[in-house]
Enzyme design. Structure first.
Site, PDB file in Angstrom:
ATOM      1  N   ASP A   1       0.777  -1.203   0.095  1.00 26.57           N
ATOM      2  CA  ASP A   1      -0.048   0.127  -0.163  1.00 26.57           C
ATOM      3  C   ASP A   1       1.030   1.141   0.102  1.00 26.57           C
ATOM      4  OD1 ASP A   1      -2.062   2.122   0.393  1.00 26.57           O
ATOM      5  OD2 ASP A   1      -3.259   0.563   1.496  1.00 26.57           O
ATOM      6  N   ASP A   2       0.852   1.977  -1.063  1.00 28.37           N
ATOM      7  CA  ASP A   2       1.550   3.220  -1.342  1.00 28.37           C
ATOM      8  C   ASP A   2       3.160   2.873  -1.443  1.00 28.37           C
ATOM      9  OD1 ASP A   2      -0.694   4.327  -1.027  1.00 28.37           O
ATOM     10  OD2 ASP A   2      -0.322   5.449   0.762  1.00 28.37           O
TER      11      ASP A   2
ATOM     12  N   CYS B   1      -6.578   3.989  -3.365  1.00 25.59           N
ATOM     13  CA  CYS B   1      -6.834   2.890  -2.600  1.00 25.59           C
ATOM     14  C   CYS B   1      -7.818   1.968  -3.228  1.00 25.59           C
ATOM     15  CB  CYS B   1      -6.652   3.158  -1.111  1.00 25.59           C
ATOM     16  SG  CYS B   1      -5.692   3.735  -0.374  1.00 25.59           S
TER      17      CYS B   1
ATOM     18  N   ARG C   1      -7.785  -1.434  -5.825  1.00 27.74           N
ATOM     19  CA  ARG C   1      -7.741  -2.904  -5.498  1.00 27.74           C
ATOM     20  C   ARG C   1      -9.183  -3.639  -6.201  1.00 27.74           C
ATOM     21  NH1 ARG C   1      -5.129  -2.974  -0.527  1.00 27.74           N
ATOM     22  NH2 ARG C   1      -3.933  -1.001  -0.531  1.00 27.74           N
TER      23      ARG C   1
ATOM     24  N   LYS D   1      -5.686  -5.510   4.298  1.00 24.35           N
ATOM     25  CA  LYS D   1      -6.593  -4.583   4.077  1.00 24.35           C
ATOM     26  C   LYS D   1      -7.489  -4.705   2.925  1.00 24.35           C
ATOM     27  CE  LYS D   1      -6.497   0.160   2.132  1.00 24.35           C
ATOM     28  NZ  LYS D   1      -5.544   1.524   1.706  1.00 24.35           N
TER      29      LYS D   1
ATOM     30  N   HIS E   1     -10.886  -2.875   2.058  1.00 23.94           N
ATOM     31  CA  HIS E   1     -11.224  -1.520   1.359  1.00 23.94           C
ATOM     32  C   HIS E   1     -11.985  -1.622   0.191  1.00 23.94           C
ATOM     33  CE1 HIS E   1      -9.335   2.954   1.576  1.00 23.94           C
ATOM     34  NE2 HIS E   1     -10.747   2.852   1.778  1.00 23.94           N
TER      35      HIS E   1
ATOM     36  N   SER F   1      -8.378   1.793   5.187  1.00 26.81           N
ATOM     37  CA  SER F   1      -6.994   2.312   5.329  1.00 26.81           C
ATOM     38  C   SER F   1      -6.824   2.318   6.802  1.00 26.81           C
ATOM     39  CB  SER F   1      -6.952   3.515   4.595  1.00 26.81           C
ATOM     40  OG  SER F   1      -6.792   3.313   3.166  1.00 26.81           O
TER      41      SER F   1
ATOM     42  N   HIS G   1       1.367   2.638   3.906  1.00 27.96           N
ATOM     43  CA  HIS G   1       0.473   3.791   3.844  1.00 27.96           C
ATOM     44  C   HIS G   1       0.466   4.263   5.471  1.00 27.96           C
ATOM     45  CE1 HIS G   1      -3.302   5.852   4.324  1.00 27.96           C
ATOM     46  NE2 HIS G   1      -3.600   5.531   2.962  1.00 27.96           N
TER      47      HIS G   1
ATOM     48  N   ASP H   1      -0.405  -1.125  -4.950  1.00 32.58           N
ATOM     49  CA  ASP H   1      -1.647  -0.407  -5.305  1.00 32.58           C
ATOM     50  C   ASP H   1      -1.305   0.990  -5.945  1.00 32.58           C
ATOM     51  OD1 ASP H   1      -0.950   1.291  -3.063  1.00 32.58           O
ATOM     52  OD2 ASP H   1      -3.214   1.131  -2.400  1.00 32.58           O
TER      53      ASP H   1
ATOM     54  N   LYS I   1       1.360   9.516  -5.294  1.00 32.66           N
ATOM     55  CA  LYS I   1       0.007   8.895  -5.223  1.00 32.66           C
ATOM     56  C   LYS I   1      -1.210  10.031  -5.594  1.00 32.66           C
ATOM     57  CE  LYS I   1      -3.172   7.427  -1.321  1.00 32.66           C
ATOM     58  NZ  LYS I   1      -3.128   6.500  -0.142  1.00 32.66           N
TER      59      LYS I   1
END
Length: 488
Positions: A40-41, A80, A84, A133, A135, A158, A234, A286, A307
């Site tokens: 994530d990120d 996010c 996904r 996660k 989401h 998140s 994240h 992601d 991002k």
């Protein structure tokens, strides 16, 4: 002597009967296991195999040395929930009606009749689990057990969607954080714990990894799909005590090295269980880094923005795929590919049938076999916000349309978990970039290549007819609705 021979024959017969009644999986006869690790990120430059400085990621680097490393791999969108939805369905996220980042108690989520990778693999009786996660909607109707998964341990959205400030203190009334409910840890459909502190966050990486390893061991005699979408890097970030102070990049580097260690734990578990040669591991992210968080954010390796933007720093991410004995070791692919290509690639190699509904992904199988000249993906659409077509790409040519964008340029970043400014309404001009020589998207060359501009505008018109474009106020003929629930 004759009696001894008879006893030996009987023993051999009994052994043969026992072996024929015991289920045995071999690489030649069984469907491959799939492990999808989704950061994530994570920035394009956050791994040592992608040029990171002062962060060591030996386990992820070993995945790359034993498989294939993609250098031109794009997340479907730089946010996010949209990203996904795309990786799990093989669709641009606006096709399935998901945009942005869904908040707690969202009335929408991924529609139940969309086919996820987990749904797809149920055709071959795969065990399916998610550890991390989600989401894609936190109403029970949207949770993973209604999207093809057999089991789930993780958080529904998140890790910053909780009533805690960036310094770990409880949110005060009247602040944005105060409106969030406590962050639940969910098993299947039931909350079993609450993530209350930054120390709780520090334990998530190992907790989710251990659960994934348990799932692997429990399902080693049948094919399995383990989806591991880690909540970090994240923000808020943290590392467990054993990893703090271990890198030269502060807490961010410590946390990345802990994630790498846990990837190594999964690799070791596969080897111990004899599953290494029948398991494909996919590692990607992601979107790119949340740059205004400064020393708590990642590195784009010089790509523009991050991002929340459709520039390369927002959407170009690491991707590594290893399948020992099937994917030649040490490959590097510079061909255009995307997270939306994961589903059709898995479908082809597992012999499963693609969804009846239209998808946007393309099988990458020829590249995985070692044909580095194969280029199955020619085009890519850079959609963002709800349904805005901000850029299109063909091969290494990228045409950016005039649009308003988040921008980190010329903004002082934050520090120690607190964000700096990142204005959302910076006007970007139309420009053509040759990403082969200008991956930083600095030099507009549209005046030199009018025929390329025309070709890319034709591609954009085709995309708008199919998926629409909010910037042009075009609806699009083939978008689908998300799932909806009444949250009253």
């Amino acid at each position: 002597m004759i009696k001894r021979i008879k006893i030996l024959v009987i023993a051999l017969l009994l052994l043969t009967l026992h072996q024929s009644s015991t289920p045995v999986r071999t690489a030649a006869s069984a469907s491959p296991n799939i492990i999808l690790i989704f950061m994530d990120d994570l920035g394009y430059g956050d791994l040592s195999s992608y040029g990171a400085l002062d962060i060591n990621t030996p386990n992820i680097d070993r995945l790359a040395s034993e498989g294939i490393r993609f250098t031109n791999f794009l997340a479907a969108q730089a946010v996010c929930s949209a990203s996904r939805a795309a990786i799990l369905t093989g669709c641009y996220s606006n096709r399935v009606g998901i945009s942005g980042a869904l908040f707690p108690a969202s009335p929408i989520g991924l529609a139940k009749d969309e086919t996820t990778i987990a749904d797809l693999l149920k055709q071959k009786n795969y065990a399916t689990g998610i550890f991390g996660k989600w989401h894609l909607g936190d109403a029970q109707e949207f949770l993973p057990l209604n999207q093809g998964f057999d089991e789930y341990l993780g958080i529904p959205y998140s890790n910053d969607m909780w009533p805690v400030h960036y310094d770990g203190t409880p949110a005060k009334p009247g602040t944005n954080k105060y409106r969030f409910p406590p962050l639940p840890l969910i098993r299947n459909n039931v909350p079993i714990d609450t993530i209350r502190t930054l120390e709780d966050q520090a334990m998530l990486t190992s907790k989710l990894t251990d659960e994934a390893i348990s799932f692997i061991r429990r399902n080693k005699k049948k094919p399995f799909f383990a989806y591991i979408p880690h909540p970090m890097p994240h923000v808020p970030i943290n590392a467990s005590a054993a990893f703090r102070g271990k890198s030269k990049q502060g807490l961010y580097g410590d946390m990345i090295q802990e994630l790498d260690y846990n990837v190594g734990k999964i690799m070791n578990a596969l080897k111990k269980e004899g599953l290494e040669n029948n398991t494909m591991i996919i590692f990607t992210s992601d979107n790119g880094p949340w740059l205004n968080f400064g020393n708590h954010s990642g590195n784009t390796a010089g790509l523009r923005e991050g991002k929340g933007t459709s520039f390369e720093g927002g959407q170009r991410v690491p991707c590594i795929i290893r399948w020992k004995g099937k994917i030649p070791a040490g490959l590097v692919s510079n061909q255009l590919a995307s997270t939306i290509d994961i589903l059709p690639t898995i479908a082809k190699l597992t012999g499963t049938t693609l969804p009846n509904k239209k998808i946007d992904g393309i099988d990458l199988g020829e590249i995985l076999k070692g044909d580095l000249q194969a280029s199955p993906r020619k085009n890519f659409l850079y959609y963002y916000r709800k349904n805005s077509l901000e850029a299109v790409r063909r091969d290494n040519w990228k045409l950016v349309f005039e649009h308003e964008s988040r921008s980190y340029l010329n903004q002082a970043p934050g520090i120690d978990g607190f964000p700096g400014a990142a204005p959302e309404n910076v006007r970007m001009s139309e420009a053509l970039y040759d990403l082969r020589r200008d991956p930083g998207e600095q030099y507009d060359v549209k005046a030199y290549f009018p025929e390329i501009v025309k070709e890319l505008k034709t591609l954009a018109d085709e995309a708008r007819a199919d998926l629409g474009d909010d910037l042009q106020k075009i609806g699009g003929a083939n978008k689908r609705e998300p799932g909806r629930v009444n949250m009253k």
